[in-house]
Design a protein around this motif. Structure first.
Motif, PDB file in Angstrom:
ATOM      1  N   ALA A  32      10.930   2.710   3.024  1.00  0.00           N
ATOM      2  CA  ALA A  32      10.040   1.866   2.226  1.00  0.00           C
ATOM      3  C   ALA A  32       8.942   2.753   1.649  1.00  0.00           C
ATOM      4  CB  ALA A  32       9.451   0.756   3.084  1.00  0.00           C
ATOM      5  N   GLU A  33       8.826   2.786   0.355  1.00  0.00           N
ATOM      6  CA  GLU A  33       7.849   3.635  -0.320  1.00  0.00           C
ATOM      7  C   GLU A  33       6.433   3.074  -0.192  1.00  0.00           C
ATOM      8  OE1 GLU A  33       8.548   6.616  -1.538  1.00  0.00           O
ATOM      9  OE2 GLU A  33      10.631   6.293  -0.946  1.00  0.00           O
ATOM     10  N   THR A  34       5.452   3.951  -0.178  1.00  0.00           N
ATOM     11  CA  THR A  34       4.050   3.556  -0.099  1.00  0.00           C
ATOM     12  C   THR A  34       3.710   2.573  -1.211  1.00  0.00           C
ATOM     13  OG1 THR A  34       3.470   5.700   0.841  1.00  0.00           O
ATOM     14  CG2 THR A  34       1.670   4.426  -0.126  1.00  0.00           C
ATOM     15  N   GLU A  35       4.178   2.850  -2.416  1.00  0.00           N
ATOM     16  CA  GLU A  35       3.868   1.997  -3.563  1.00  0.00           C
ATOM     17  C   GLU A  35       4.402   0.580  -3.367  1.00  0.00           C
ATOM     18  OE1 GLU A  35       3.628   6.164  -4.408  1.00  0.00           O
ATOM     19  OE2 GLU A  35       5.405   5.029  -3.802  1.00  0.00           O
ATOM     20  N   GLU A  36       5.543   0.446  -2.708  1.00  0.00           N
ATOM     21  CA  GLU A  36       6.093  -0.884  -2.434  1.00  0.00           C
ATOM     22  C   GLU A  36       5.197  -1.647  -1.468  1.00  0.00           C
ATOM     23  OE1 GLU A  36      10.764  -0.864  -2.324  1.00  0.00           O
ATOM     24  OE2 GLU A  36       9.958   0.951  -1.342  1.00  0.00           O
ATOM     25  N   GLY A  37       4.709  -0.957  -0.459  1.00  0.00           N
ATOM     26  CA  GLY A  37       3.790  -1.574   0.488  1.00  0.00           C
ATOM     27  C   GLY A  37       2.500  -1.984  -0.190  1.00  0.00           C
ATOM     28  N   GLU A  38       1.952  -1.078  -1.003  1.00  0.00           N
ATOM     29  CA  GLU A  38       0.725  -1.384  -1.734  1.00  0.00           C
ATOM     30  C   GLU A  38       0.915  -2.598  -2.638  1.00  0.00           C
ATOM     31  OE1 GLU A  38      -1.217   3.083  -2.126  1.00  0.00           O
ATOM     32  OE2 GLU A  38       0.226   2.412  -3.637  1.00  0.00           O
ATOM     33  N   GLN A  39       2.042  -2.664  -3.325  1.00  0.00           N
ATOM     34  CA  GLN A  39       2.320  -3.771  -4.236  1.00  0.00           C
ATOM     35  C   GLN A  39       2.447  -5.095  -3.484  1.00  0.00           C
ATOM     36  OE1 GLN A  39       2.220  -3.674  -7.566  1.00  0.00           O
ATOM     37  NE2 GLN A  39       2.567  -5.882  -7.611  1.00  0.00           N
ATOM     38  N   PHE A  40       3.191  -5.097  -2.375  1.00  0.00           N
ATOM     39  CA  PHE A  40       3.346  -6.306  -1.569  1.00  0.00           C
ATOM     40  C   PHE A  40       1.980  -6.780  -1.085  1.00  0.00           C
ATOM     41  CE2 PHE A  40       3.977  -8.797   2.226  1.00  0.00           C
ATOM     42  CZ  PHE A  40       5.116  -9.543   1.982  1.00  0.00           C
ATOM     43  N   ALA A  41       1.176  -5.858  -0.574  1.00  0.00           N
ATOM     44  CA  ALA A  41      -0.150  -6.200  -0.072  1.00  0.00           C
ATOM     45  C   ALA A  41      -1.021  -6.763  -1.193  1.00  0.00           C
ATOM     46  CB  ALA A  41      -0.809  -4.973   0.561  1.00  0.00           C
ATOM     47  N   LYS A  42      -0.999  -6.142  -2.344  1.00  0.00           N
ATOM     48  CA  LYS A  42      -1.803  -6.604  -3.478  1.00  0.00           C
ATOM     49  C   LYS A  42      -1.382  -8.009  -3.904  1.00  0.00           C
ATOM     50  CE  LYS A  42      -3.173  -5.280  -8.148  1.00  0.00           C
ATOM     51  NZ  LYS A  42      -2.984  -4.317  -9.226  1.00  0.00           N
ATOM     52  N   GLU A  43      -0.090  -8.251  -3.988  1.00  0.00           N
ATOM     53  CA  GLU A  43       0.428  -9.561  -4.405  1.00  0.00           C
ATOM     54  C   GLU A  43       0.040 -10.668  -3.427  1.00  0.00           C
ATOM     55  OE1 GLU A  43       4.681  -9.139  -4.836  1.00  0.00           O
ATOM     56  OE2 GLU A  43       4.463  -7.829  -6.581  1.00  0.00           O
ATOM     57  N   HIS A  44      -0.149 -10.318  -2.165  1.00  0.00           N
ATOM     58  CA  HIS A  44      -0.416 -11.320  -1.144  1.00  0.00           C
ATOM     59  C   HIS A  44      -1.843 -11.270  -0.604  1.00  0.00           C
ATOM     60  CE1 HIS A  44       3.751 -12.624  -1.030  1.00  0.00           C
ATOM     61  NE2 HIS A  44       4.077 -11.345  -1.131  1.00  0.00           N
ATOM     62  N   GLY A  45      -2.707 -10.477  -1.229  1.00  0.00           N
ATOM     63  CA  GLY A  45      -4.109 -10.415  -0.831  1.00  0.00           C
ATOM     64  C   GLY A  45      -4.339  -9.821   0.548  1.00  0.00           C
ATOM     65  N   LEU A  46      -3.564  -8.810   0.876  1.00  0.00           N
ATOM     66  CA  LEU A  46      -3.664  -8.168   2.178  1.00  0.00           C
ATOM     67  C   LEU A  46      -4.350  -6.813   2.065  1.00  0.00           C
ATOM     68  CD1 LEU A  46       0.042  -8.752   3.321  1.00  0.00           C
ATOM     69  CD2 LEU A  46      -1.909 -10.271   3.627  1.00  0.00           C
ATOM     70  N   ILE A  47      -4.901  -6.357   3.161  1.00  0.00           N
ATOM     71  CA  ILE A  47      -5.411  -4.994   3.261  1.00  0.00           C
ATOM     72  C   ILE A  47      -4.202  -4.137   3.622  1.00  0.00           C
ATOM     73  CG2 ILE A  47      -7.016  -3.460   4.464  1.00  0.00           C
ATOM     74  CD1 ILE A  47      -8.560  -6.073   5.285  1.00  0.00           C
ATOM     75  N   PHE A  48      -4.068  -2.964   3.013  1.00  0.00           N
ATOM     76  CA  PHE A  48      -2.893  -2.128   3.262  1.00  0.00           C
ATOM     77  C   PHE A  48      -3.301  -0.740   3.720  1.00  0.00           C
ATOM     78  CE2 PHE A  48       0.172   1.080   1.762  1.00  0.00           C
ATOM     79  CZ  PHE A  48       1.285   0.685   2.485  1.00  0.00           C
ATOM     80  N   MET A  49      -2.503  -0.206   4.637  1.00  0.00           N
ATOM     81  CA  MET A  49      -2.711   1.159   5.111  1.00  0.00           C
ATOM     82  C   MET A  49      -1.416   1.657   5.738  1.00  0.00           C
ATOM     83  SD  MET A  49      -5.615   2.404   7.799  1.00  0.00           S
ATOM     84  CE  MET A  49      -6.898   2.286   6.571  1.00  0.00           C
ATOM     85  N   GLU A  50      -1.196   2.950   5.656  1.00  0.00           N
ATOM     86  CA  GLU A  50      -0.091   3.565   6.387  1.00  0.00           C
ATOM     87  C   GLU A  50      -0.679   4.364   7.536  1.00  0.00           C
ATOM     88  OE1 GLU A  50       2.633   5.707   3.834  1.00  0.00           O
ATOM     89  OE2 GLU A  50       3.651   3.841   3.325  1.00  0.00           O
ATOM     90  N   THR A  51       0.018   4.323   8.672  1.00  0.00           N
ATOM     91  CA  THR A  51      -0.463   4.978   9.882  1.00  0.00           C
ATOM     92  C   THR A  51       0.671   5.723  10.577  1.00  0.00           C
ATOM     93  OG1 THR A  51       0.071   3.140  11.335  1.00  0.00           O
ATOM     94  CG2 THR A  51      -2.098   3.102  10.311  1.00  0.00           C
ATOM     95  N   SER A  52       0.285   6.463  11.585  1.00  0.00           N
ATOM     96  CA  SER A  52       1.247   7.061  12.500  1.00  0.00           C
ATOM     97  C   SER A  52       0.728   6.850  13.913  1.00  0.00           C
ATOM     98  CB  SER A  52       1.414   8.554  12.236  1.00  0.00           C
ATOM     99  OG  SER A  52       2.151   9.144  13.300  1.00  0.00           O
ATOM    100  N   ALA A  53       1.428   6.036  14.666  1.00  0.00           N
ATOM    101  CA  ALA A  53       1.042   5.848  16.072  1.00  0.00           C
ATOM    102  C   ALA A  53       1.247   7.151  16.854  1.00  0.00           C
ATOM    103  CB  ALA A  53       1.852   4.717  16.690  1.00  0.00           C
ATOM    104  N   LYS A  54       2.208   7.959  16.423  1.00  0.00           N
ATOM    105  CA  LYS A  54       2.514   9.213  17.125  1.00  0.00           C
ATOM    106  C   LYS A  54       1.385  10.236  16.963  1.00  0.00           C
ATOM    107  CE  LYS A  54       6.050  12.798  17.488  1.00  0.00           C
ATOM    108  NZ  LYS A  54       7.355  13.250  16.997  1.00  0.00           N
ATOM    109  N   THR A  55       0.885  10.412  15.735  1.00  0.00           N
ATOM    110  CA  THR A  55      -0.157  11.412  15.482  1.00  0.00           C
ATOM    111  C   THR A  55      -1.559  10.808  15.465  1.00  0.00           C
ATOM    112  OG1 THR A  55      -0.116  11.177  13.073  1.00  0.00           O
ATOM    113  CG2 THR A  55       1.464  12.737  14.064  1.00  0.00           C
ATOM    114  N   ALA A  56      -1.651   9.489  15.521  1.00  0.00           N
ATOM    115  CA  ALA A  56      -2.908   8.729  15.463  1.00  0.00           C
ATOM    116  C   ALA A  56      -3.532   8.710  14.065  1.00  0.00           C
ATOM    117  CB  ALA A  56      -3.919   9.222  16.489  1.00  0.00           C
TER     118      ALA A  56
END
Length: 171
Positions: A89-113
């Motif tokens: 899943a591309e970052t831009e797809e996540g950003e777009q979904f979040a924008k369309e639904h009024g969500l805050i968006f971020m990508e993380t790594s639980a492994k590296t924190a």
């Protein structure tokens, strides 16, 4: 515990793990929630079905909005950004979904924190802002927010609990 504007914010976190089999229990966790984190795996693939958890975001969001209060803060998180080479899943797809639904968006790594602390800080700040704008009735526990005791320093340098007050700890 997170501090926003010199105010301690205490999170009570329930991890439902996206377990569809426990949907009725998961929905109960949303009742009274002030915030929700919808976490998907950016790399998740099973039997060549790409974007397995990304494709569940719509139903997770529907559940959160249906069962939480109208003022719930929802953050959408793409996890495992440390594995960008296996991205489904591309970052831009996540950003777009979040924008369309009024969500805050971020990508993380639980492994590296990477961005893990920031996701909680951003969520707490958004909830705190809603409290300041009067969008939550902090005197009503069904709002998902409890005004608790604030830790203060005693004259002897130790800590003691002070009485509950509006400037106290929000959870």
């Amino acid at each position: 515990m997170i501090t926003i504007d010199s105010k301690p914010i205490k999170f009570q976190i329930w991890d439902t793990g996206g377990q569809e089999a426990f949907g009725s229990i998961t929905r109960a966790y949303y009742r009274g929630a002030a915030g929700a984190l919808l976490v998907y795996d950016i790399t998740r693939q099973r039997l060549h079905l790409e974007r397995e958890t990304f494709n569940h975001l719509g139903s997770w969001l529907e559940d959160a909005r249906e069962h939480a209060g109208a003022n719930v803060t929802i953050m959408m998180i793409g996890n495992k950004c440390d594995l960008a080479c296996r991205r489904a899943a591309e970052t831009e797809e996540g950003e777009q979904f979040a924008k369309e639904h009024g969500l805050i968006f971020m990508e993380t790594s639980a492994k590296t924190a990477q961005n893990v602390e920031e996701e909680f800080i951003n969520t707490a700040a958004a909830i705190y802002k809603k409290i300041q704008f009067g969008m939550f009735d902090v005197s009503n526990e069904s709002s998902g927010i409890k005004v608790g005791s604030e830790l203060v320093t005693s004259p002897k340098g130790g800590r003691k609990e002070s009485s509950s007050k509006a400037s106290g700890c929000y959870s």
